[in-house]
Design a protein around this motif. Structure first.
Motif, PDB file in Angstrom:
ATOM      1  N   LEU A   1     -89.598  27.213 -19.410  1.00  0.00           N
ATOM      2  CA  LEU A   1     -89.608  28.082 -18.223  1.00  0.00           C
ATOM      3  C   LEU A   1     -91.012  28.529 -17.850  1.00  0.00           C
ATOM      4  N   SER A   2     -91.883  28.683 -18.815  1.00  0.00           N
ATOM      5  CA  SER A   2     -93.247  29.130 -18.500  1.00  0.00           C
ATOM      6  C   SER A   2     -94.169  27.990 -18.100  1.00  0.00           C
ATOM      7  N   ASN A   3     -93.870  26.734 -18.486  1.00  0.00           N
ATOM      8  CA  ASN A   3     -94.781  25.611 -18.212  1.00  0.00           C
ATOM      9  C   ASN A   3     -94.283  24.652 -17.134  1.00  0.00           C
ATOM     10  N   TYR A   4     -93.017  24.697 -16.754  1.00  0.00           N
ATOM     11  CA  TYR A   4     -92.484  23.776 -15.763  1.00  0.00           C
ATOM     12  C   TYR A   4     -91.802  24.563 -14.646  1.00  0.00           C
ATOM     13  N   SER A   5     -91.913  24.038 -13.442  1.00  0.00           N
ATOM     14  CA  SER A   5     -91.230  24.681 -12.326  1.00  0.00           C
ATOM     15  C   SER A   5     -89.795  24.198 -12.261  1.00  0.00           C
ATOM     16  N   GLN A   6     -89.007  24.852 -11.480  1.00  0.00           N
ATOM     17  CA  GLN A   6     -87.602  24.477 -11.365  1.00  0.00           C
ATOM     18  C   GLN A   6     -87.461  23.111 -10.709  1.00  0.00           C
ATOM     19  N   ASN A   7     -88.391  22.787  -9.822  1.00  0.00           N
ATOM     20  CA  ASN A   7     -88.341  21.460  -9.158  1.00  0.00           C
ATOM     21  C   ASN A   7     -88.565  20.353 -10.183  1.00  0.00           C
ATOM     22  N   GLU A   8     -89.515  20.548 -11.059  1.00  0.00           N
ATOM     23  CA  GLU A   8     -89.778  19.534 -12.074  1.00  0.00           C
ATOM     24  C   GLU A   8     -88.581  19.365 -13.010  1.00  0.00           C
ATOM     25  N   ILE A   9     -87.964  20.491 -13.352  1.00  0.00           N
ATOM     26  CA  ILE A   9     -86.789  20.410 -14.237  1.00  0.00           C
ATOM     27  C   ILE A   9     -85.653  19.693 -13.508  1.00  0.00           C
ATOM     28  N   ALA A  10     -85.441  20.006 -12.222  1.00  0.00           N
ATOM     29  CA  ALA A  10     -84.343  19.392 -11.473  1.00  0.00           C
ATOM     30  C   ALA A  10     -84.594  17.907 -11.239  1.00  0.00           C
ATOM     31  N   SER A  11     -85.829  17.508 -10.994  1.00  0.00           N
ATOM     32  CA  SER A  11     -86.100  16.096 -10.725  1.00  0.00           C
ATOM     33  C   SER A  11     -85.950  15.254 -12.004  1.00  0.00           C
ATOM     34  N   ASN A  12     -86.083  15.845 -13.187  1.00  0.00           N
ATOM     35  CA  ASN A  12     -85.952  15.092 -14.439  1.00  0.00           C
ATOM     36  C   ASN A  12     -84.512  14.989 -14.902  1.00  0.00           C
ATOM     37  N   LEU A  13     -83.573  15.629 -14.263  1.00  0.00           N
ATOM     38  CA  LEU A  13     -82.176  15.521 -14.680  1.00  0.00           C
ATOM     39  C   LEU A  13     -81.565  14.213 -14.290  1.00  0.00           C
TER      40      LEU A  13
END
Length: 198
Positions: free
Chosen positions: A186-198
């Motif tokens: 949560l501190s190093n990645y944005s929500q967009n990056e997390i969503a695009s890697n799913l």
């Protein structure tokens, strides 16, 4: 003894009445005997006045009522009404109240320049109003990042779990605690990056 018994019975039945102070019903006003002689003398004086004066108390001069109508007529002579006053009165009232007034027309546009200046002001006010209407009603464009973040929040947990299970992904058990991993992500990645890697 019988009287005492009867007295105690009514006292028990009416305690409020029994508690009232005993007072003699016939009382004399204060200073009655001091003022009594003066009141007696006044009553005697008034009685003597009644007997010495005539019964009616007022006398009218002789012939008063017979001459009264002529006396009133002579005093009224100064207040006479002109001849045919009441017949002409209605006509005079009608003349004063039915006088028709001519309607006065007021021109709003006295010159051509006033017309053009008014039209220019109207156009300018309309343009400013349209500008502010578009400015207040326009919504800012939604960026792709905002749309992706919104989609991530809309995904249900059960959907994510089903996706992991259908792809037969296994959960690894790292040596680091899960809470530390979540804080790091949560501190190093944005929500967009997390969503695009799913």
């Amino acid at each position: 003894m019988k009287n005492d018994l009867e007295n105690s019975e009514w006292m028990n039945e009416a305690p409020h009445l029994a508690g009232l102070k005993l007072k003699h019903p016939f009382s004399i006003p204060e200073g009655y005997f001091e003022e009594l002689p003066e009141q007696i003398h006044e009553a005697i004086f008034l009685d003597q006045l009644k007997t010495s004066s005539p019964e009616s108390g007022f006398n009218a001069p002789e012939g008063y009522f017979e001459s009264l109508s002529t006396k009133i007529q002579t005093e009224i002579v100064g207040y006479t009404v002109p001849q045919d006053y009441f017949q002409q009165l209605q006509d005079k009232i009608n003349q004063k109240t039915t006088h028709k007034k001519v309607a006065k027309t007021i021109r709003l546009w006295h010159s051509k320049s006033l017309k053009y200046a008014s039209a220019a002001c109207f156009v300018m006010v309309t343009a400013v109003g349209m500008y502010f209407y578009q400015y207040t009603n326009s919504t800012p464009p939604i960026s792709v990042d905002t749309a992706t973040e919104q989609m991530l929040f809309d995904i249900d947990e059960n959907t994510i779990i089903e996706h992991i299970q259908s792809n037969s992904l296994t959960q690894e058990h790292p040596s680091v605690a899960e809470a530390d991993l979540e804080n790091y992500i949560l501190s190093n990645y944005s929500q967009n990056e997390i969503a695009s890697n799913l």
